[in-house]
Design an enzyme around this catalytic site. Sequence first.
Site, PDB file in Angstrom:
ATOM      1  N   ARG A  61     -65.817   5.360   7.265  1.00  0.00           N
ATOM      2  CA  ARG A  61     -65.812   5.852   5.691  1.00  0.00           C
ATOM      3  C   ARG A  61     -67.198   5.504   5.403  1.00  0.00           C
ATOM      4  O   ARG A  61     -68.058   4.467   5.918  1.00  0.00           O
ATOM      5  CB  ARG A  61     -64.975   4.907   4.945  1.00  0.00           C
ATOM      6  CG  ARG A  61     -63.366   5.630   4.990  1.00  0.00           C
ATOM      7  CD  ARG A  61     -62.231   4.872   4.292  1.00  0.00           C
ATOM      8  NE  ARG A  61     -62.163   3.541   4.883  1.00  0.00           N
ATOM      9  CZ  ARG A  61     -62.723   2.439   4.346  1.00  0.00           C
ATOM     10  NH1 ARG A  61     -63.685   2.325   3.420  1.00  0.00           N
ATOM     11  NH2 ARG A  61     -62.710   1.276   5.028  1.00  0.00           N
ATOM     12  N   LYS A 201     -57.731   7.598   2.260  1.00  0.00           N
ATOM     13  CA  LYS A 201     -57.861   6.424   1.528  1.00  0.00           C
ATOM     14  C   LYS A 201     -58.112   6.573   0.129  1.00  0.00           C
ATOM     15  O   LYS A 201     -58.238   6.034  -0.897  1.00  0.00           O
ATOM     16  CB  LYS A 201     -59.149   5.756   2.160  1.00  0.00           C
ATOM     17  CG  LYS A 201     -58.796   4.937   3.347  1.00  0.00           C
ATOM     18  CD  LYS A 201     -57.827   3.512   3.150  1.00  0.00           C
ATOM     19  CE  LYS A 201     -57.825   2.304   3.733  1.00  0.00           C
ATOM     20  NZ  LYS A 201     -57.354   2.162   4.977  1.00  0.00           N
ATOM     21  N   HIS A 220     -53.001  -3.096   0.319  1.00  0.00           N
ATOM     22  CA  HIS A 220     -53.650  -2.707   1.479  1.00  0.00           C
ATOM     23  C   HIS A 220     -53.177  -3.660   2.832  1.00  0.00           C
ATOM     24  O   HIS A 220     -53.589  -4.547   3.113  1.00  0.00           O
ATOM     25  CB  HIS A 220     -55.160  -2.820   1.722  1.00  0.00           C
ATOM     26  CG  HIS A 220     -55.891  -2.289   2.875  1.00  0.00           C
ATOM     27  ND1 HIS A 220     -56.925  -2.712   3.249  1.00  0.00           N
ATOM     28  CD2 HIS A 220     -55.599  -1.136   3.399  1.00  0.00           C
ATOM     29  CE1 HIS A 220     -57.356  -2.136   4.337  1.00  0.00           C
ATOM     30  NE2 HIS A 220     -56.730  -0.936   4.554  1.00  0.00           N
ATOM     31  N   SER A 238     -60.115  -3.961   7.864  1.00  0.00           N
ATOM     32  CA  SER A 238     -60.150  -3.215   8.736  1.00  0.00           C
ATOM     33  C   SER A 238     -60.266  -4.079   9.824  1.00  0.00           C
ATOM     34  O   SER A 238     -61.186  -4.864  10.028  1.00  0.00           O
ATOM     35  CB  SER A 238     -61.155  -2.104   8.692  1.00  0.00           C
ATOM     36  OG  SER A 238     -61.070  -1.120   9.654  1.00  0.00           O
ATOM     37  N   THR A 243     -52.273  -2.635  11.860  1.00  0.00           N
ATOM     38  CA  THR A 243     -51.536  -1.423  12.746  1.00  0.00           C
ATOM     39  C   THR A 243     -51.206  -1.963  13.858  1.00  0.00           C
ATOM     40  O   THR A 243     -49.885  -1.719  14.330  1.00  0.00           O
ATOM     41  CB  THR A 243     -52.549  -0.322  13.124  1.00  0.00           C
ATOM     42  OG1 THR A 243     -53.352   0.117  11.909  1.00  0.00           O
ATOM     43  CG2 THR A 243     -51.997   0.869  13.942  1.00  0.00           C
ATOM     44  N   ASP A 257     -50.612   0.582   7.016  1.00  0.00           N
ATOM     45  CA  ASP A 257     -51.533   0.583   6.253  1.00  0.00           C
ATOM     46  C   ASP A 257     -51.694   0.406   4.424  1.00  0.00           C
ATOM     47  O   ASP A 257     -52.262  -0.418   4.232  1.00  0.00           O
ATOM     48  CB  ASP A 257     -52.473   1.634   6.570  1.00  0.00           C
ATOM     49  CG  ASP A 257     -53.890   1.430   6.243  1.00  0.00           C
ATOM     50  OD1 ASP A 257     -54.524   0.242   6.568  1.00  0.00           O
ATOM     51  OD2 ASP A 257     -54.553   2.287   5.649  1.00  0.00           O
ATOM     52  N   ARG A 322     -60.078   6.574  16.963  1.00  0.00           N
ATOM     53  CA  ARG A 322     -58.754   6.657  16.259  1.00  0.00           C
ATOM     54  C   ARG A 322     -57.918   7.721  16.843  1.00  0.00           C
ATOM     55  O   ARG A 322     -57.888   8.792  17.421  1.00  0.00           O
ATOM     56  CB  ARG A 322     -58.908   6.969  14.855  1.00  0.00           C
ATOM     57  CG  ARG A 322     -59.919   6.119  14.038  1.00  0.00           C
ATOM     58  CD  ARG A 322     -58.988   4.942  13.491  1.00  0.00           C
ATOM     59  NE  ARG A 322     -59.848   4.053  12.607  1.00  0.00           N
ATOM     60  CZ  ARG A 322     -59.372   3.137  11.504  1.00  0.00           C
ATOM     61  NH1 ARG A 322     -58.266   3.062  11.669  1.00  0.00           N
ATOM     62  NH2 ARG A 322     -60.322   2.617  10.880  1.00  0.00           N
TER      63      ARG A 322
HETATM   64  N1  LIG Z   1     -54.823 -11.046  18.437  1.00  0.00           N
HETATM   65  C1  LIG Z   1     -54.794  -9.718  18.217  1.00  0.00           C
HETATM   66  N2  LIG Z   1     -54.056  -9.302  17.191  1.00  0.00           N
HETATM   67  C2  LIG Z   1     -54.391  -8.011  16.673  1.00  0.00           C
HETATM   68  N3  LIG Z   1     -55.355  -7.377  17.010  1.00  0.00           N
HETATM   69  C3  LIG Z   1     -56.057  -7.471  18.085  1.00  0.00           C
HETATM   70  C4  LIG Z   1     -56.013  -8.771  18.724  1.00  0.00           C
HETATM   71  N4  LIG Z   1     -56.815  -8.988  19.731  1.00  0.00           N
HETATM   72  C5  LIG Z   1     -57.415  -7.681  19.918  1.00  0.00           C
HETATM   73  N5  LIG Z   1     -57.070  -6.945  18.809  1.00  0.00           N
HETATM   74  C6  LIG Z   1     -57.424  -5.315  18.717  1.00  0.00           C
HETATM   75  O1  LIG Z   1     -58.018  -5.496  17.626  1.00  0.00           O
HETATM   76  C7  LIG Z   1     -57.828  -4.437  16.700  1.00  0.00           C
HETATM   77  C8  LIG Z   1     -56.838  -4.603  15.423  1.00  0.00           C
HETATM   78  O2  LIG Z   1     -57.044  -3.198  14.802  1.00  0.00           O
HETATM   79  P1  LIG Z   1     -55.940  -2.518  13.934  1.00  0.00           P
HETATM   80  O3  LIG Z   1     -54.541  -3.175  14.130  1.00  0.00           O
HETATM   81  O4  LIG Z   1     -56.136  -1.127  13.938  1.00  0.00           O
HETATM   82  O5  LIG Z   1     -56.454  -3.098  12.458  1.00  0.00           O
HETATM   83  P2  LIG Z   1     -56.236  -2.662  11.202  1.00  0.00           P
HETATM   84  O6  LIG Z   1     -54.912  -1.807  11.218  1.00  0.00           O
HETATM   85  O7  LIG Z   1     -56.098  -3.901  10.113  1.00  0.00           O
HETATM   86  O8  LIG Z   1     -57.383  -1.970  10.563  1.00  0.00           O
HETATM   87  C9  LIG Z   1     -57.076  -3.443  17.870  1.00  0.00           C
HETATM   88  O9  LIG Z   1     -58.042  -2.564  18.527  1.00  0.00           O
HETATM   89  C10 LIG Z   1     -56.487  -4.297  18.812  1.00  0.00           C
HETATM   90  O10 LIG Z   1     -56.076  -3.826  20.066  1.00  0.00           O
HETATM   91  C1  LIG Z   2     -58.320   3.736   7.596  1.00  0.00           C
HETATM   92  C2  LIG Z   2     -58.914   2.977   7.476  1.00  0.00           C
HETATM   93  O1  LIG Z   2     -58.328   1.650   7.511  1.00  0.00           O
HETATM   94  P1  LIG Z   2     -58.012   0.627   8.881  1.00  0.00           P
HETATM   95  O2  LIG Z   2     -59.266   0.148   9.486  1.00  0.00           O
HETATM   96  O3  LIG Z   2     -57.398  -0.450   7.764  1.00  0.00           O
HETATM   97  O4  LIG Z   2     -56.998   0.854   9.640  1.00  0.00           O
HETATM   98  C3  LIG Z   2     -60.301   3.015   7.648  1.00  0.00           C
HETATM   99  O5  LIG Z   2     -60.868   1.701   6.900  1.00  0.00           O
HETATM  100  O6  LIG Z   2     -60.839   3.902   7.395  1.00  0.00           O
HETATM  101 MN   LIG Z   3     -55.135   0.229  10.394  1.00  0.00          MN
END
Ligand SMILES: Nc1ncnc2c1ncn2[C@@H]1O[C@H](COP(=O)(O)OP(=O)(O)O)[C@@H](O)[C@H]1O
Ligand SMILES: C=C(OP(=O)(O)O)C(=O)O
Ligand SMILES: [Mn+2]
Length: 536
Positions: A61, A201, A220, A238, A243, A257, A322
């Site tokens: 973004r 978003k 969020h 993020s 997720t 999310d 993604r």
């Molecule tokens: N201890 C942990 N807990 C959560 N995610 C982790 C951890 N260690 C590594 N990761 C990695 O960090 C990233 C977390 O991203 P995500 O779940 O997409 O975050 P969000 O949804 O909050 O943006 C993933 O790529 C995941 O594999």
């Molecule tokens: C979709 C998004 O959220 P997140 O990284 O928290 O999954 C983003 O920041 O573009």
């Molecule tokens: Mn996410």
Amino acid sequence: MKEVGVRNPAFGAETFGLSGLKALYWNQTEPALYEYALTRGEAQLAANGPLVADTGSHTGRTPKDKFVVRNADTEDQVWWDNNQAMSPEHFEVLLEDFREHAKGLELFAQDLHGGAEKAYQLPVRVYTEYAWHSLFIRNLLLRPDREELAGFAPDMTIIDLPSFRADPKRHGCRTETVIACDLTRKIVLIGGTSYAGEMKKSVFTFLNYLLPPQGVMSMHCSANEGDAGDTAIFFGLSGTGKTTLSADPQRTLIGDDEHGWGKTGVFNFEGGCYAKTIKLSETSEPEIYSTTQRFGTVLENVVLDEDRIPDFNDGSKTENTRAAYPIHFISNASKTGTAPQPKTIIMLTADAFGVMPPIAKLTPAQAMYHFLSGYTAKVAGTEKGVTEPQATFSTCFGAPFIPRHPSEYGNLLRDLIAEHNVECWLVNTGWTGGAYGVGNRMPIKETRSLLHSALDGSLKSAEFRTDANFGFAVPVEVPGVDTSILNPRETWTDKQAYDQQAAKLVQMFIDNFQAFEDHVDGDVRQAAPSMQAAAE
Ligand SMILES: Nc1ncnc2c1ncn2[C@@H]1O[C@H](COP(=O)(O)OP(=O)(O)O)[C@@H](O)[C@H]1O
Ligand SMILES: C=C(OP(=O)(O)O)C(=O)O
Ligand SMILES: [Mn+2]
């Protein structure tokens, strides 16, 4: 104009001022969208069936190019320190130029909903230039039943034209890229970027504007539910694990999310997930991994090998690769997108300084403090030689998406926590054994074990120590978890270096919180880390 597909006869494209299009494809489903995307050269087919698209120069973004129309209606409602204003005149010219640009194009339209709770549902129509964007947003939002389409009345409209080039002088924006939000007429114009996440978003931004005045907290966060109807929500910026951690085979996934929280409980704003796939491992994230091995999932900026097998270790296009898929691709996902009143709040942070403990119990005042602070740290990314992590404070764990003042969300959350007696925890999914560059990322397995003991109530009976820097309660021992990781200071070889790093982080919290001092009660001010350090 050629039109294909089902729509409400009373709401054609002309109701949005669109005319002279080459073609308009309404509410197309996956197979058709795949065919359009492939024949138009927008995307590639991967082994096992995902559709793979590149977003070009924008692989994330661009919050700096996002604007909100400042008019009599929004003037007193929007927090202008955090939202960039666009004049109604500039927006009008931009809208006209979007209509002009659309002439001669083939567009795709999806009629969808934001908000799983019927009472708060926002009908959204999304016009896109790309077929793959149409599939993306169909995956991410809630789909009405087929029979409902003929009566669908859009309330919000998004028009997403990546080939549009904004003109800063003419449109009052910053670059050729623009995300312009008219909260009054509920219109979003997205131009000059192909990053699909802007669309979802934008819907989130609108719900964050519309719901708080109706007494609904918008958040969020991800959410899941245990067998006993025990709902947990996971706030976080993020990359902190919303997720990843909400997809848990032992719990029902509500959403990854964006959620609302009101009188009836928690509800997802969306109908799909948007997972990071960089270094995605089948072993540690089997549920998410499986969504990348089937028809219907959109993969963004993922590199394919010569056999069209995705290489999730390849971050050459971006680290922000993604997968976008409908939530039912996760086998234990909720069918309703709704869940009972939460029992637990988890605030996620990825502390790349390695200072914060992997889990800490928060008092309600500490929870408010950390919610308003919205701390995480970003690692240096792909630049060689750069090892210093960067602190990010993004209030409400989502500053780029909140049109209103943080106190509006903060007050709603404070009251909900009190009313439902919700337990709050802070979880660090970031670094242990040293800061980024020296230590390692917290193992997902350990984070999950800690979460399970917090969510099943067993962690409450553990022995706790008070963290010298932050004042929150940290468990000393947790069954099934390596004791040595529970105290971050003990994981550092150089204890003095830890203390220095901790002092720096505390100071960053204090500096950042100044903006909120006048908006919170005394108990929240007392929850600041400085108070604890002074009490040492
Ligand atoms: N201890 C942990 N807990 C959560 N995610 C982790 C951890 N260690 C590594 N990761 C990695 O960090 C990233 C977390 O991203 P995500 O779940 O997409 O975050 P969000 O949804 O909050 O943006 C993933 O790529 C995941 O594999
Ligand atoms: C979709 C998004 O959220 P997140 O990284 O928290 O999954 C983003 O920041 O573009
Ligand atoms: Mn996410």
